[in-house]
Design an enzyme around this catalytic site. Sequence first.
Site, PDB file in Angstrom:
ATOM      1  N   ASP A  50      20.546  59.272  49.474  1.00 49.02           N
ATOM      2  CA  ASP A  50      20.318  57.660  49.626  1.00 49.02           C
ATOM      3  C   ASP A  50      21.189  57.162  50.426  1.00 49.02           C
ATOM      4  OD1 ASP A  50      19.394  55.033  49.094  1.00 49.02           O
ATOM      5  OD2 ASP A  50      20.117  55.084  47.134  1.00 49.02           O
ATOM      6  N   ASP A  54      19.040  51.952  47.233  1.00 51.78           N
ATOM      7  CA  ASP A  54      17.891  51.614  46.540  1.00 51.78           C
ATOM      8  C   ASP A  54      17.690  52.862  45.453  1.00 51.78           C
ATOM      9  OD1 ASP A  54      17.044  53.651  48.158  1.00 51.78           O
ATOM     10  OD2 ASP A  54      15.228  52.285  48.791  1.00 51.78           O
ATOM     11  N   ASP A  58      16.703  58.881  51.762  1.00 52.36           N
ATOM     12  CA  ASP A  58      15.840  58.519  52.952  1.00 52.36           C
ATOM     13  C   ASP A  58      16.245  59.338  54.072  1.00 52.36           C
ATOM     14  OD1 ASP A  58      18.540  57.267  53.810  1.00 52.36           O
ATOM     15  OD2 ASP A  58      17.994  55.995  52.062  1.00 52.36           O
ATOM     16  N   ASP A 229      -0.215  71.226  53.736  1.00 58.24           N
ATOM     17  CA  ASP A 229      -0.540  71.173  52.256  1.00 58.24           C
ATOM     18  C   ASP A 229      -1.810  71.457  51.781  1.00 58.24           C
ATOM     19  OD1 ASP A 229       0.456  69.821  49.780  1.00 58.24           O
ATOM     20  OD2 ASP A 229      -1.211  68.484  50.019  1.00 58.24           O
ATOM     21  N   GLU A 289       0.915  76.216  52.536  1.00 60.09           N
ATOM     22  CA  GLU A 289       0.979  76.433  50.944  1.00 60.09           C
ATOM     23  C   GLU A 289      -0.095  76.873  50.601  1.00 60.09           C
ATOM     24  OE1 GLU A 289       0.772  73.599  47.013  1.00 60.09           O
ATOM     25  OE2 GLU A 289      -0.195  72.976  48.824  1.00 60.09           O
TER      26      GLU A 289
END
Length: 565
Positions: A50, A54, A58, A229, A289
Amino acid sequence: MRRIAARLLAFVFALVLAIPTVHAQAGGTSSDPWWKHAVFYEIYPRSFMDSTGDGIGDLNGIASKLDYLHALGVDAIWISPCFPSPQVDFGYDVSDYENIDPKYGTLADFDRLEKLGAEHGVKIILDFVVNHTSDVHPWFIESRSSRNNPKRDWYIWRDGKAKNQPPNNWISTFGGSAWQWDTKTNQYYYHFFYPQQPDLNWRNPVVADAMYGTSQWWYKRGVAGFRLDAVSTLFEDPNLKDNKILPGKNKQGDPNMDNENNDKLPEVHDALKGLRKAADPYGAVLIGETWTDNIAELKKYYGSNHDELQMPMDLMLTKLKFSAPVFREHIAAVNGTGEWPTWVISNHDIVRAWNRYGDGKHNDQIAKDMAAMYLTLRGTPIMYYGEEIGMQNNDPKRKEDVKDPIGRTGWPKEIGRDGERTPMQWDETPNAGFTTGIPWNPIPVTYKTYNVADELKDPNSILNWYKAVLALRHTNEALLDGDYIALNTSDPNVLSYLRKAQNKAVLVVINMSAKPQKAKFDLSQQGFSSGTATTLMSTPKAASTQKLSEIALQPFGVYIGEVTK
Ligand code: NOJ
């Protein structure tokens, strides 16, 4: 004359810039595609680093850790979805395929990450959620707005069988009926996952083209490939035949069913061919996947003409128990396909490898055994962040603490996937150095000992073991391209094999039992008659030369040595 020389110089300079960068570590022959010898690393962006305080990871956080990734031996990172999303399924519900979620940064941050990645020899793979969008994606908003909207057929809308009865008996893998009633247009729409994840209609060629176009939008931006995915559920039986009900109930309390009408339909392979066609002009790689039940199913994903996925993941390995005969049989079967395997031992949907393969007493050593195995096999490995430091599941203890919706609907049988998605443990400072804020998902107290900073200092740590194995596999010719030859195939405790190149081979010997073992090898049949091996790595430290007639292994000990002709 001087002008000609200057032009020549400019031309040579332009030529140099045009030559694609080859990752120094990736090795292999020049005709090999880059991904064949690369090491991939999955990053769950919420949990890696991070940079804003927050409590959520990211892109700039990832960028700040590129030195670490490069030093570890990572050539490509697969970032789980970081696109705009209401985060119902933590990003697997995309509301805009061509942007970055503000929680994770901006497109400019993405471009910067990609540029810095290239400077570090780390390529970027994104996660393409091809089966469904979010229910707030503009495509779905249009689709649900009226029965005759041009995008109506972008999703799967049907009338119910009768009043208050969905079109058929299909259930969502995340619980309840797979059909959601929509009051505006009085029809049901289909969702294999949450109701907030409506399935796209891949039978509509306009949808397929939109998805191919999206993938190319990212390739043009420099993305090196995608992890695709949920590919197996792209198509459904157009007649919506009921599925066969099987005995028992699943963890969500729904009846078990065989999903033969909404999973693994043959048309999936047409869509994969289309995605591959879109990828090829950019030299991009497609990782799948691909949950499969058997090797034949896995093989199909490569495409009969090698025109589908270059890297369908072998996820069957994640379901096996830690055992020499079990692994031996599986590795032989995967190699038997003749394809290039993609090895995976953990990801964001399954309990961490440290817990899953561990016996409760020797988990650290078993983590090293797993690394010694899957990082020295013929094929490409995909690591999961934190696996290299022995990160452990931190499962919620109470329903009210669960973040993953399937853990709330399925509690207590299904506790959800929060446990394997906790923040990366960078050091022993508060919040493991992940954030200056409150981490979105609690960090287990074990971070005080299992963290990057401390493990880097400890020569016997899991992290330093991973680094050493990865360094070896990047540079050793036999590990890069050698054949796989199983040895001592009836040994119930010790897994051993050769990776054999022309004049030398690497011998890998892993004691998968809690008792000391002795292994003996006669490699003269393989053309190695010296009777000794030069030690490359071992736990605990072994003499620099070993007699092949008596390799002694401590409980769960590993020996990796080189034999030459
Ligand atoms: C598979 C992803 O890995 C998982 O996290 C997600 O919930 C489902 N697909 C739905 O997209």
